[in-house]
Design a protein around this motif. Structure first.
Motif, mmCIF file in Angstrom:
data_model
loop_
_atom_site.group_PDB
_atom_site.id
_atom_site.type_symbol
_atom_site.label_atom_id
_atom_site.label_comp_id
_atom_site.label_asym_id
_atom_site.label_seq_id
_atom_site.Cartn_x
_atom_site.Cartn_y
_atom_site.Cartn_z
ATOM 1 N N ASN A 184 0.800 -1.231 0.000
ATOM 2 C CA ASN A 184 0.000 0.000 0.000
ATOM 3 C C ASN A 184 0.833 1.282 0.000
ATOM 4 O O ASN A 184 0.568 2.197 -0.777
ATOM 5 C CB ASN A 184 -1.008 0.011 1.135
ATOM 6 N N VAL A 185 1.874 1.378 0.831
ATOM 7 C CA VAL A 185 2.693 2.591 0.863
ATOM 8 C C VAL A 185 3.397 2.772 -0.480
ATOM 9 O O VAL A 185 3.558 3.890 -0.988
ATOM 10 C CB VAL A 185 3.713 2.540 2.018
ATOM 11 N N ASP A 186 3.801 1.679 -1.075
ATOM 12 C CA ASP A 186 4.465 1.684 -2.382
ATOM 13 C C ASP A 186 3.590 2.302 -3.462
ATOM 14 O O ASP A 186 4.093 2.853 -4.448
ATOM 15 C CB ASP A 186 4.819 0.239 -2.754
ATOM 16 N N LYS A 187 2.286 2.232 -3.310
ATOM 17 C CA LYS A 187 1.367 2.811 -4.288
ATOM 18 C C LYS A 187 0.968 4.235 -3.902
ATOM 19 O O LYS A 187 0.781 5.101 -4.770
ATOM 20 C CB LYS A 187 0.107 1.945 -4.405
ATOM 21 N N LEU A 188 0.840 4.476 -2.610
ATOM 22 C CA LEU A 188 0.364 5.779 -2.143
ATOM 23 C C LEU A 188 1.379 6.898 -2.395
ATOM 24 O O LEU A 188 1.016 7.972 -2.879
ATOM 25 C CB LEU A 188 0.039 5.692 -0.647
ATOM 26 N N ILE A 189 2.645 6.662 -2.054
ATOM 27 C CA ILE A 189 3.632 7.735 -2.120
ATOM 28 C C ILE A 189 3.858 8.232 -3.549
ATOM 29 O O ILE A 189 3.852 9.452 -3.794
ATOM 30 C CB ILE A 189 4.954 7.296 -1.462
ATOM 31 N N SER A 223 -12.744 -7.541 -1.076
ATOM 32 C CA SER A 223 -11.645 -6.710 -1.570
ATOM 33 C C SER A 223 -11.104 -7.193 -2.905
ATOM 34 O O SER A 223 -10.266 -6.527 -3.515
ATOM 35 C CB SER A 223 -10.509 -6.670 -0.546
ATOM 36 N N GLY A 224 -11.568 -8.357 -3.364
ATOM 37 C CA GLY A 224 -11.045 -8.981 -4.568
ATOM 38 C C GLY A 224 -10.467 -10.343 -4.234
ATOM 39 O O GLY A 224 -10.705 -10.884 -3.152
ATOM 40 N N LYS A 225 -9.690 -10.885 -5.135
ATOM 41 C CA LYS A 225 -9.078 -12.188 -4.901
ATOM 42 C C LYS A 225 -7.958 -12.046 -3.868
ATOM 43 O O LYS A 225 -7.088 -11.194 -3.994
ATOM 44 C CB LYS A 225 -8.515 -12.745 -6.203
ATOM 45 N N VAL A 226 -8.000 -12.906 -2.838
ATOM 46 C CA VAL A 226 -6.988 -12.902 -1.786
ATOM 47 C C VAL A 226 -6.368 -14.294 -1.745
ATOM 48 O O VAL A 226 -7.072 -15.289 -1.593
ATOM 49 C CB VAL A 226 -7.609 -12.565 -0.412
ATOM 50 N N THR A 227 -5.043 -14.357 -1.879
ATOM 51 C CA THR A 227 -4.359 -15.642 -1.981
ATOM 52 C C THR A 227 -3.240 -15.739 -0.962
ATOM 53 O O THR A 227 -2.423 -14.821 -0.832
ATOM 54 C CB THR A 227 -3.765 -15.834 -3.390
ATOM 55 N N ASP A 235 -5.482 -7.083 -3.941
ATOM 56 C CA ASP A 235 -5.640 -5.846 -4.701
ATOM 57 C C ASP A 235 -5.463 -4.634 -3.783
ATOM 58 O O ASP A 235 -5.751 -4.703 -2.583
ATOM 59 C CB ASP A 235 -7.028 -5.773 -5.343
ATOM 60 N N ILE A 236 -5.021 -3.527 -4.363
ATOM 61 C CA ILE A 236 -4.871 -2.269 -3.622
ATOM 62 C C ILE A 236 -5.618 -1.168 -4.366
ATOM 63 O O ILE A 236 -5.545 -1.073 -5.593
ATOM 64 C CB ILE A 236 -3.383 -1.886 -3.470
ATOM 65 N N GLN A 237 -6.307 -0.322 -3.601
ATOM 66 C CA GLN A 237 -7.044 0.809 -4.157
ATOM 67 C C GLN A 237 -6.534 2.110 -3.533
ATOM 68 O O GLN A 237 -6.310 2.171 -2.325
ATOM 69 C CB GLN A 237 -8.546 0.694 -3.842
ATOM 70 N N ILE A 238 -6.381 3.140 -4.344
ATOM 71 C CA ILE A 238 -6.148 4.490 -3.837
ATOM 72 C C ILE A 238 -7.476 5.223 -3.904
ATOM 73 O O ILE A 238 -8.177 5.180 -4.923
ATOM 74 C CB ILE A 238 -5.079 5.232 -4.658
ATOM 75 N N ALA A 239 -7.854 5.887 -2.807
ATOM 76 C CA ALA A 239 -9.159 6.543 -2.757
ATOM 77 C C ALA A 239 -9.070 7.868 -2.012
ATOM 78 O O ALA A 239 -8.171 8.084 -1.193
ATOM 79 C CB ALA A 239 -10.194 5.635 -2.104
ATOM 80 N N GLU A 240 -10.012 8.735 -2.300
ATOM 81 C CA GLU A 240 -10.086 10.055 -1.669
ATOM 82 C C GLU A 240 -11.406 10.196 -0.930
ATOM 83 O O GLU A 240 -12.460 9.803 -1.447
ATOM 84 C CB GLU A 240 -9.957 11.161 -2.714
ATOM 85 N N GLN A 260 -1.233 -7.457 -5.733
ATOM 86 C CA GLN A 260 0.060 -7.001 -5.226
ATOM 87 C C GLN A 260 0.614 -8.018 -4.221
ATOM 88 O O GLN A 260 -0.074 -8.444 -3.302
ATOM 89 C CB GLN A 260 -0.100 -5.632 -4.561
ATOM 90 N N LYS A 261 1.878 -8.381 -4.407
ATOM 91 C CA LYS A 261 2.499 -9.404 -3.568
ATOM 92 C C LYS A 261 3.230 -8.772 -2.375
ATOM 93 O O LYS A 261 3.690 -7.624 -2.462
ATOM 94 C CB LYS A 261 3.466 -10.237 -4.402
ATOM 95 N N PRO A 262 3.378 -9.498 -1.278
ATOM 96 C CA PRO A 262 4.094 -8.979 -0.100
ATOM 97 C C PRO A 262 5.607 -9.101 -0.286
ATOM 98 O O PRO A 262 6.293 -9.850 0.413
ATOM 99 C CB PRO A 262 3.584 -9.874 1.031
ATOM 100 N N VAL A 263 6.144 -8.358 -1.241
ATOM 101 C CA VAL A 263 7.544 -8.550 -1.616
ATOM 102 C C VAL A 263 8.516 -8.093 -0.536
ATOM 103 O O VAL A 263 9.663 -8.555 -0.486
ATOM 104 C CB VAL A 263 7.863 -7.830 -2.952
ATOM 105 N N ASP A 264 8.081 -7.189 0.344
ATOM 106 C CA ASP A 264 8.966 -6.762 1.434
ATOM 107 C C ASP A 264 9.232 -7.922 2.395
ATOM 108 O O ASP A 264 10.381 -8.257 2.704
ATOM 109 C CB ASP A 264 8.400 -5.553 2.179
#
Length: 408
Positions: free
Chosen positions: A151-156, A348-352, A363-368, A383-387
């Motif tokens: 999520n932070v990777d998409k937000l910033i 939230s979508g497909k969760v694996t 899945d990740i969503q940016i919203a206002e 989005q994978k937990p690559v960290d």
């Protein structure tokens, strides 16, 4: 959580003064029993109550579909009251006395790291359904929330492209806030941006006047909030009262988890941008049906279904799919079944389940925030937990049992 000696003594003294909260059990002797250990009172109850409701709905759905292995599922619930001592006490009680098949609970990383070793010691499966800073590597634990690489990777990148390159961070003073601040710095640098300053606040702080003055003096292009819990909601009110929300935009990695956008007025909350896996406004048939079932159970006036509720709901269903595939509630057999990469098509979508990390691809969503609702601006699929994957491989090292501090 980072505790001073004074805070630690205060916590222990508070725990000693509390009578043990009664166990609220819907369990029958022949049921498959799971445990719920969420804050239903105390400073984090705005987060814990929807997570408890999510468990109730998920279990009802499982039972309405015939239960598991020919049995009904029931929930044993205890309220740790946002108190670390009670987390440890009740986790042990659920494992030994109530003999829950799996425990779902914890909100802060501090509470998770109290619960997790207890569950490991007593061989009780543990699900942590909260976004956090990443790095937990424990075969007995499954984490269904987001990590910063999701999520932070998409937000910033989004907010720095939209608003500018100078960031001021305000964050909760414990693992999540401190480590997320490091991730914000990392992703800011990758976007050509800079964190001018970072201020950290204990969870019980509710006065932010001096910090707002510091932000005014620093003149950032945006503020990023990593604040947590009921007390910290005061920041948004004080920020708006000072007229700052009309001058400096704000993004957050946490805003919405406690329905802050419902409690605050539109004048106080509008314009805040955040990134999560789940928003009630996701426009899919699965989510619409989920929202309908939620309101049928809890009432049309239920304020909002948030990220933590959705992650908990999905966590319970993932556990149930693991039990079905294993054909048993045996802990190890269920773990092995989940490690096949079980998926659930949730709100939230497909969760694996990622077998190597026991985290989730999602899945990740940016919203206002707009008038107490969330307008989805961008979506990122699977989005994978690559960290966490960079430090954890439970297939190669199944006996690993720690939280790594990921090098940022």
């Amino acid at each position: 959580m980072s505790f001073t000696r004074r805070n630690a003594l205060k916590t222990l003294a508070g725990a000693a003064a509390l009578a043990a909260a009664p166990l609220t059990s819907l369990a029958k002797s022949d049921d498959i029993v799971i445990g719920s250990l969420h804050d239903l009172s105390g400073g984090l109850d705005i987060l814990g109550k929807p997570m408890q409701d999510a468990m109730l709905l998920a279990v009802q759905e499982i039972n309405d579909a015939g239960g598991l292995l020919g049995k009904k599922v029931s929930i044993a619930t205890m309220d740790p009251q946002s108190n670390m001592q009670l987390y440890a006490q009740y986790a042990q009680q659920m494992a030994l006395k109530d003999k829950v098949t799996a425990l779902f609970g914890g909100i802060t990383s501090a509470s998770r790291e109290v619960i997790r070793p207890v569950m490991k010691r007593f061989n009780t499966l543990y699900f942590y359904n909260t976004q956090y800073e990443g790095g937990v590597c424990d075969r007995n634990t499954f984490c269904t929330g987001q990590t910063p690489a999701q999520n932070v990777d998409k937000l910033i990148p989004y907010v720095t492209k939209r608003w500018g390159k100078k960031i001021y961070v305000v964050a909760a003073d414990y693992n999540y806030g401190q480590i997320t601040n490091d991730w914000i710095k990392k992703y800011a640098a990758q976007s050509g941006a800079t964190v001018l300053a970072s201020d950290f606040f204990p969870l019980d702080v509710n006065q932010f006047g001096p910090t707002i003055q510091k932000i005014q003096a620093a003149q950032p292009d945006m503020v990023i909030s990593v604040l947590v819990g009921g007390a910290h909601m005061a920041f948004y009110r004080q920020w708006a009262a000072a007229g700052m929300n009309k001058k400096i935009p704000m993004a957050s990695t946490t805003f919405n988890n406690g329905n802050e956008h419902i409690v605050l007025s539109p004048a106080e909350a509008d314009g805040i941008v955040t990134a999560f896996s789940y928003f009630e406004s996701i426009d899919t048939p699965v989510n619409k049906a989920f929202v309908e079932r939620w309101h049928k159970k809890f009432g049309a006036s239920y304020p909002y279904i948030g990220e933590l509720a959705a992650a908990t709901y999905q966590g319970v269903h993932l556990w149930a799919l693991g039990v079905k595939k294993a054909g048993s509630v045996d802990r190890l057999k269920t773990i092995q079944a989940l490690e096949t990469g079980i998926s659930f098509d949730g709100p939230s979508g497909k969760v694996t389940i990622d077998p190597a990390t026991h985290h989730c691809t999602l899945d990740i969503q940016i919203a206002e925030c707009q008038n107490k609702k969330w307008k989805i601006l961008e979506s990122f699929k699977q989005q994978k937990p690559v960290d966490t994957a960079a430090v954890c491989d439970l297939i190669k090292s199944p006996n690993e049992n720690k939280q790594f501090v990921i090098k940022v």
